[in-house]
Design an enzyme around this catalytic site. Sequence first.
Site, mmCIF file in Angstrom:
data_model
loop_
_atom_site.group_PDB
_atom_site.id
_atom_site.type_symbol
_atom_site.label_atom_id
_atom_site.label_comp_id
_atom_site.label_asym_id
_atom_site.label_seq_id
_atom_site.Cartn_x
_atom_site.Cartn_y
_atom_site.Cartn_z
ATOM 1 N N LYS A 105 -3.796 22.253 5.703
ATOM 2 C CA LYS A 105 -3.714 21.641 4.364
ATOM 3 C C LYS A 105 -2.883 22.514 3.442
ATOM 4 O O LYS A 105 -2.044 22.040 2.678
ATOM 5 C CB LYS A 105 -5.106 21.444 3.742
ATOM 6 N N LYS A 134 3.839 10.073 5.995
ATOM 7 C CA LYS A 134 2.434 9.728 6.234
ATOM 8 C C LYS A 134 2.211 9.303 7.686
ATOM 9 O O LYS A 134 1.221 9.656 8.291
ATOM 10 C CB LYS A 134 2.024 8.607 5.264
ATOM 11 N N CYS A 193 -12.908 -3.227 0.210
ATOM 12 C CA CYS A 193 -12.182 -4.451 -0.100
ATOM 13 C C CYS A 193 -12.114 -4.477 -1.616
ATOM 14 O O CYS A 193 -12.850 -3.739 -2.279
ATOM 15 C CB CYS A 193 -12.947 -5.686 0.353
ATOM 16 N N HIS A 252 -7.395 40.674 19.071
ATOM 17 C CA HIS A 252 -6.462 40.664 20.205
ATOM 18 C C HIS A 252 -5.013 40.545 19.745
ATOM 19 O O HIS A 252 -4.140 40.198 20.535
ATOM 20 C CB HIS A 252 -6.827 39.525 21.164
ATOM 21 N N ARG A 306 -7.293 -0.964 -2.055
ATOM 22 C CA ARG A 306 -8.591 -1.081 -1.390
ATOM 23 C C ARG A 306 -8.486 -1.838 -0.058
ATOM 24 O O ARG A 306 -9.481 -1.996 0.650
ATOM 25 C CB ARG A 306 -9.605 -1.791 -2.301
ATOM 26 N N GLU A 328 -7.805 23.431 10.022
ATOM 27 C CA GLU A 328 -7.524 22.370 9.058
ATOM 28 C C GLU A 328 -7.273 22.954 7.668
ATOM 29 O O GLU A 328 -6.394 22.491 6.930
ATOM 30 C CB GLU A 328 -8.685 21.357 9.052
ATOM 31 N N GLU A 358 0.869 22.439 4.327
ATOM 32 C CA GLU A 358 1.513 21.156 4.039
ATOM 33 C C GLU A 358 1.911 20.991 2.587
ATOM 34 O O GLU A 358 2.958 20.443 2.288
ATOM 35 C CB GLU A 358 0.535 20.005 4.354
ATOM 36 N N ASN A 393 -17.483 -7.083 -0.867
ATOM 37 C CA ASN A 393 -16.969 -5.774 -0.458
ATOM 38 C C ASN A 393 -18.134 -5.000 0.130
ATOM 39 O O ASN A 393 -19.198 -4.939 -0.484
ATOM 40 C CB ASN A 393 -16.413 -5.046 -1.693
ATOM 41 N N GLY A 394 -17.948 -4.411 1.317
ATOM 42 C CA GLY A 394 -19.041 -3.653 1.925
ATOM 43 C C GLY A 394 -19.492 -4.323 3.206
ATOM 44 O O GLY A 394 -18.778 -5.152 3.775
ATOM 45 N N TRP A 449 -10.036 -5.496 3.523
ATOM 46 C CA TRP A 449 -9.861 -4.398 4.456
ATOM 47 C C TRP A 449 -10.886 -4.668 5.545
ATOM 48 O O TRP A 449 -12.083 -4.424 5.370
ATOM 49 C CB TRP A 449 -10.105 -3.063 3.753
HETATM 50 C C1 F6R Z 1 -2.136 16.241 7.955
HETATM 51 C C2 F6R Z 1 -1.628 14.979 8.419
HETATM 52 C C3 F6R Z 1 -1.009 14.907 9.776
HETATM 53 C C4 F6R Z 1 -1.624 13.748 10.559
HETATM 54 C C5 F6R Z 1 -0.898 13.544 11.894
HETATM 55 C C6 F6R Z 1 -1.538 12.460 12.710
HETATM 56 O O1 F6R Z 1 -2.600 16.166 6.659
HETATM 57 O O2 F6R Z 1 -1.739 13.995 7.751
HETATM 58 O O3 F6R Z 1 -1.175 16.098 10.478
HETATM 59 O O4 F6R Z 1 -2.973 14.031 10.766
HETATM 60 O O5 F6R Z 1 0.437 13.223 11.655
HETATM 61 O O6 F6R Z 1 -1.509 11.237 12.052
HETATM 62 P P1 F6R Z 1 -2.440 10.062 12.517
HETATM 63 O O7 F6R Z 1 -3.843 10.479 12.292
HETATM 64 O O8 F6R Z 1 -2.044 8.888 11.676
HETATM 65 O O9 F6R Z 1 -2.175 9.845 13.972
#
Ligand code: F6R
Length: 614
Positions: A491, A609, A2, A510, A27, A487, A494, A104-105, A78
């Site tokens: 990363k 996002k 927060c 394989h 935040r 992962e 992306e 906050n916390g 938050w």
């Molecule tokens: C990778 C990334 C995406 C999300 C995916 C799911 O860095 O951000 O692969 O992980 O679109 O998104 P959420 O978790 O919001 O369902």
Amino acid sequence: MCGIIGSTGEAASLNDLVEGLARLEYRGYDSAGVAVVRADGTLERIRAVDGTASLKLLAELTKDKSDGYIAGLGHTRWATHGRVTTDNAHPHFDCSGGVGVVHNGIVENFRELKSELEKGGHVFTSQTDTEVIAHLLEAYLKEGLSLKEAVTTSMSRLRGAMSFVAIDASDPKVLVATKRMAPLIVGSGQGINFVASDIPAILGKADCFYQVGDDQVVVVSPDGNRLFDLFGKAVELSEISVEWDLEAAARGGYQDFMSKEIFEQPSAVRDTLLGRVNEQGEIALDEMRLDPEELRRINKIFIVGCGTSYHAGMVAKYAIEHWTRLPVELDISSEFRYRDPVLDQQTLVIGVSQSGETLDTIAAMKEATMLGAKTLVVSNVMGSSMARAADAVLYTRAGPEIGVAATKTHTAQISALLVLALYLAQVRRSMYASEISEIYSEMFRLPEKIEQVLTSDAAIEEVAQSMVGVKRFYFIGRHVGYPVALEGALKLKEISYLPAEGYPAGELKHGPIAMIDSDAVVFGIVTRTRLWEKTISNVEEVRVRGAKIVLVANEGDTESIALGDAIFEVPQTHPLLAPVLDVIPLQLFAYHLALSLGNDVDRPRNLAKTVTVE
Ligand code: F6R
């Protein structure tokens, strides 16, 4: 997560307070509020609850109310305890309405304090943990303590990581604040003194900034800021040198949100773990909405998610199966509902979603509900669509993530899912209580170990820069090293836009090993788990075929280290917790390589996002 702020002094104004809050929006923004002492000695509270527009609404509600401002507190929320409602929005007041608090916390022992205070006649008006602070202060003020003494005494009774600021209308110009393992700074300018969660909130308004240490108490008044330790002894203020402009400050001084969020992982993991153990040392997931009896009836689990969330789910599959002996199936959300999954009332479907709004996962959860299964969502966003629709919800507490590539929410998701796995083991009695508490204690060491991993940033940057020009990357790992490999590859894809693939290390022979030559770079996840020897053999197989080798290995593991052209060292931990540490050097590598290639790491091309299309 927060944001909190307070200001006092002849130059202080309500507008500045609200503007400072707007700069703390990152935040959290479930709600926003201020409490202001007026010249007539009253404490006036204004709160706004309008989702992401809460701060805008607060600015409107306070627009014509600047006159007679003596001092005030502000908060952007938050939510963690208590739904997003006006009653739960900060500031919180004591019974008399004369003492106000922003916080906050998490106050971990708030239930016990609340029942003690209620027995003493205090009346609560919210479901938050914060409100106990206002009533505790009221109780100590009634005993004749000053606000500073009341804050100090209260802090010694509060468990958990937090910071808070308090005001008492009967001593209207003074604010008192304290912190423990949560951010808090003070600032001073011409005729004005501040306390705030971070520097950006007061940048351009304060000229000097000072640190507040854990369990210290700061008194902010028109004639200056004075710092004290928990025993009331004065402590010298230590100045922070600040060279940011306002734009850099929104990112907390980091070059971009992605690096800020990578470096926020110690607190993202810590906040996610906090408050989830009761006084008896048992895991207590009260907010979850599924009772233990229902969880005992479950005989099969499905985990669904997309991208990074799917990878967190994959780590959880290993942990849940190992600790509970319940069978776990794992699905990419967009595949799950079209493959006619076999589930019934005794199935639990866990949806993993940072945003809680990803359409593929929403649809998968709907399908699960339709087929009669129980649903539980792990999400970072309070009140998200999935959180509202599911039978149960477990929140990660990573704070808002702005960078498109998920980083801190990923390690927070793994942490939350591991807590869930231990909780299932506890409820179903598939592990001894001592085993559970041993692993949980090790989880609490993760934030410190993450800090340690983050100190390798410069060394990882050097490795990344040396790899500009490499055209193909492979990531290999076994067991929980496999989701880490996936992962790491995701990363890199992306944000660098380069081909990068993750494989279970044993699968290379394989087929994929045909692609290995001296142009390839192979990342091996070789931290010490049960399959270390086998993974090392797989690394050898690609090394002898000319690939350049980068290893994520445990510190001081000379056998592993000898095999790599570059080494990213991480501290040792329980094998099933290792992904939380092992993935971090790979995030940093992807970040630095993408920057070296001149890419926008916060807004990678073609991505969004939150993906709300199928
Ligand atoms: C990778 C990334 C995406 C999300 C995916 C799911 O860095 O951000 O692969 O992980 O679109 O998104 P959420 O978790 O919001 O369902």
